[in-house]
Write a protein that holds these residues in place. Structure first.
Motif, short mmCIF file in Angstrom:
data_model
loop_
_atom_site.label_atom_id
_atom_site.label_comp_id
_atom_site.label_asym_id
_atom_site.label_seq_id
_atom_site.Cartn_x
_atom_site.Cartn_y
_atom_site.Cartn_z
N SER A 217 0.86 -1.22 0.16
CA SER A 217 -0.24 -0.16 0.00
C SER A 217 0.61 1.51 0.62
CB SER A 217 -0.16 -0.10 0.87
OG SER A 217 -0.91 0.39 2.43
N LEU A 218 2.38 1.18 0.50
CA LEU A 218 2.61 2.52 0.27
C LEU A 218 3.12 2.70 -1.02
CD1 LEU A 218 4.83 4.48 1.49
CD2 LEU A 218 6.74 2.32 1.35
N THR A 219 3.55 2.31 -1.82
CA THR A 219 3.83 2.00 -3.30
C THR A 219 2.45 2.79 -3.64
OG1 THR A 219 5.36 0.57 -3.62
CG2 THR A 219 4.24 1.63 -5.25
N GLU A 220 1.32 2.27 -3.21
CA GLU A 220 -0.07 2.86 -3.79
C GLU A 220 -0.25 4.26 -3.36
OE1 GLU A 220 -2.81 -0.49 -2.98
OE2 GLU A 220 -2.19 -1.45 -4.37
N LEU B 73 12.47 2.55 -3.44
CA LEU B 73 12.76 2.68 -1.99
C LEU B 73 12.21 1.70 -1.01
CD1 LEU B 73 9.67 5.15 -1.28
CD2 LEU B 73 11.94 5.57 -1.34
N ASP B 74 13.24 1.30 -0.03
CA ASP B 74 13.69 0.10 0.41
C ASP B 74 11.97 0.48 1.75
OD1 ASP B 74 15.96 1.01 2.78
OD2 ASP B 74 13.86 1.48 2.98
N ASP B 75 12.30 -1.18 2.24
CA ASP B 75 10.81 -1.15 3.51
C ASP B 75 10.65 -0.17 4.64
OD1 ASP B 75 11.28 -5.35 3.51
OD2 ASP B 75 9.96 -3.12 1.77
N LYS B 76 11.81 0.48 4.30
CA LYS B 76 11.22 1.39 5.47
C LYS B 76 10.72 2.84 4.98
CE LYS B 76 15.38 -0.47 8.58
NZ LYS B 76 16.55 -0.08 8.79
N GLY B 77 11.18 3.12 3.72
CA GLY B 77 11.11 4.44 3.02
C GLY B 77 12.50 5.07 2.90
N GLY C 138 9.20 12.68 5.33
CA GLY C 138 10.52 11.81 5.28
C GLY C 138 11.22 10.87 4.09
N ILE C 139 9.33 10.96 3.56
CA ILE C 139 9.88 9.43 2.59
C ILE C 139 10.94 10.01 1.21
CG2 ILE C 139 8.43 9.99 1.14
CD1 ILE C 139 8.68 6.62 2.37
N GLY C 140 11.48 9.44 1.69
CA GLY C 140 12.90 9.26 0.01
C GLY C 140 13.67 9.61 0.56
N ALA C 141 13.92 9.70 1.63
CA ALA C 141 15.52 10.28 2.55
C ALA C 141 16.56 9.21 2.12
CB ALA C 141 15.36 10.74 3.73
N ARG C 142 17.73 9.72 1.98
CA ARG C 142 18.56 9.14 1.51
C ARG C 142 19.27 8.17 3.47
NH1 ARG C 142 19.51 11.88 -2.86
NH2 ARG C 142 19.20 14.01 -1.63
N ASP C 143 19.35 8.62 4.50
CA ASP C 143 19.85 8.82 5.54
C ASP C 143 18.91 8.90 6.69
OD1 ASP C 143 22.80 10.49 4.64
OD2 ASP C 143 21.06 10.67 5.64
N HIS D 145 10.02 9.96 13.43
CA HIS D 145 10.09 8.81 12.72
C HIS D 145 10.83 8.73 12.12
CE1 HIS D 145 5.95 8.23 13.90
NE2 HIS D 145 5.32 9.32 13.26
N PRO D 146 12.09 7.67 12.71
CA PRO D 146 13.15 7.26 12.07
C PRO D 146 13.18 6.64 10.33
CG PRO D 146 12.93 6.02 13.55
CD PRO D 146 11.79 7.05 14.14
N TYR D 147 11.84 5.85 10.02
CA TYR D 147 11.41 5.03 9.36
C TYR D 147 10.14 5.38 9.04
CZ TYR D 147 15.11 2.52 11.07
OH TYR D 147 16.52 2.35 11.70
N PRO D 148 10.26 6.39 7.79
CA PRO D 148 8.90 6.91 7.49
C PRO D 148 7.78 6.04 7.37
CG PRO D 148 10.12 7.54 5.82
CD PRO D 148 10.92 6.75 6.64
N ALA D 149 7.72 4.47 6.76
CA ALA D 149 7.14 3.89 6.06
C ALA D 149 6.82 2.73 7.09
CB ALA D 149 7.79 3.19 4.66
#
Length: 430
Positions: free
Chosen positions: A81-84, A110-114, A148-153, A210-214
């Motif tokens: 659902s994140l992708t959607e 994107l990885d599982d963490k966003g 925070g989505i799309g962050a590199r670190d 949130h350190p992991y947006p997804a």
């Protein structure tokens, strides 16, 4: 006018579908998931069936003169659902087609963490855009929900969630996150010139991010596709393996056979005989399905030898009739055998239906060109065109005719858009 009623006899041939034939057809057409459920239902309703430990079902056939990439048998298809959620937001944005295409590409990275896992050079090359436009797409992605989505670190993820760049929390995350993690509050107070109480307040604000947006976004269960057939690459050959490892393995219960020979009542014997017949037909249908899948895959390999060297771009025109004729079965059998079935190859996971294409007849020749071959040629023409004077769709159609490919301008436009190329006006570089 008087009406007359009369009786007459007429002889004709007709195909009658017996229960066992219907079952064989259904078993052949079932997807792996459907067949799994069907077998479990049969085990529950027929006491003559018995589960046994699964043996190795490798059925191999050598296929020479084929090279391919390393095995990737763990490839699977999932829906999240994140992708959607992200793609629905992208669809509402007023942006150029190249930026939109880049955004969809980034969502897939994107990885599982966003977090965004990206090779910039490879991404820009694949999208055929300049690095500046890729940066624009990344910036837009990072404005979408969740924050925070799309962050590199981690640092970038936290900074994207802090609205004010002048805030103390922003300064700590941007330059002193390590000191905060080590709880060096007095040192931070000295460096930033603020009181300890202010440092504590900033820490509380940072901890609320949130350190992991997804992670907190609800996701659907991952759906895995179990390949029905696996092609395994060896040093010189490709071997066909009909994949049965995900299916329950059944056999006849020996106790039912003894009922037919013991001094049981006729009613018990009739019940035992009917149950054993139904069980035998199921086992026979499963064996026929395995053999049919093996034979059809073997003929597809023979028809598409270059596919395993270059991928889908080298697929020849191939119809159900071609494979049915080679395998000496009816077209409907090939259709059922390949419906909702997947083939795991050294190049990845493919639906059987992806390998079939009617093709386009050649201009002034008897040759047929598959859609994949036409798109490959179009891609070459567009990539090698003069950037200051790009080819129009009509010009591409004319050039394709010189290669014995006769398609209309409208079809060229359709394939061009599917390849991700804009029209000649937007491709023009000054």
């Amino acid at each position: 006018m008087p009406l007359h009623v009369s009786l007459s006899q007429k002889q004709q041939q007709a195909l009658t579908l017996t229960p066992s034939l219907r079952q064989s057809i259904s078993i052949l057409q079932f997807s792996s998931a459907e067949l799994n459920e069907y077998i479990k239902d049969q085990i529950q309703t027929n006491p003559a069936l018995q589960l046994e430990a699964a043996p190795s079902y490798d059925r191999e056939s050598s296929w020479s003169n084929t090279s391919a990439a390393a095995d990737t048998y763990d490839k699977m298809v999932s829906e999240e659902s994140l992708t959607e959620h992200l793609e629905n937001q992208i669809s509402l944005l007023s942006i150029t087609p190249d930026i939109r295409a880049a955004l969809y590409y980034l969502v897939g990275s994107l990885d599982d963490k966003g977090y965004l896992i990206l090779d910039r050079l490879h991404a820009a090359t694949s999208l055929r855009i300049k690095s500046e436009k890729l940066d624009d797409a990344i910036a837009i992605l990072q404005t979408l929900d969740p924050p925070g989505i799309g962050a590199r670190d981690l640092r970038e993820c936290l900074l994207l969630q802090i609205k004010s760049a002048d805030s103390l929390a922003h300064k700590i995350v941007n330059g002193h996150l390590g000191l905060l993690a080590e709880k060096e509050y007095e040192l931070l107070s000295t460096i930033l010139g603020v009181e300890l109480s202010v440092i504590y307040e900033a820490e509380l604000q940072i901890k609320s991010l949130h350190p992991y947006p997804a992670i907190n976004l609800h996701t659907k269960p991952t759906h895995y596709i179990a390949p029905d057939v696996i092609l395994r690459q060896t040093d010189s050959d490709i071997h066909i393996i009909v994949n049965q490892t995900h299916l329950p393995v059944v056999k006849l219960d020996p106790s039912f056979s003894s009922m037919l020979h013991n001094d049981s009542s006729n009613e018990v014997k009739r019940y035992a005989k009917a149950s054993m017949h139904a069980a035998s037909q199921l086992i026979k249908g499963l064996e026929q399905r395995q053999q049919t899948l093996y034979n059809i895959t073997k003929e597809i390999l023979a028809f598409q030898p270059d596919f395993f060297k270059e991928g889908t771009t080298s697929l020849r025109s191939m119809t159900l009739r071609d494979i049915a004729s080679a395998a000496q079965v009816h077209e409907s059998t090939v259709s059922r055998a390949t419906s909702n079935k997947y083939l795991q190859t050294p190049l990845g996971l493919f639906s059987f239906k992806e390998l079939f294409s009617k093709g386009v007849s050649g201009a002034n020749t008897d040759a047929f060109h598959s859609v994949h071959q036409i798109k490959k040629k179009m891609k070459e023409l567009i990539e090698n065109e003069c950037k200051s004077s790009p080819l129009s769709d009509q010009k591409i159609a004319t050039l394709l005719q010189k290669h014995s490919i006769a398609i209309s301008r409208r079809t060229v436009a359709k394939y061009r858009m599917e390849l991700g190329f804009e029209d000649s006006r937007n491709r023009k570089e000054k």
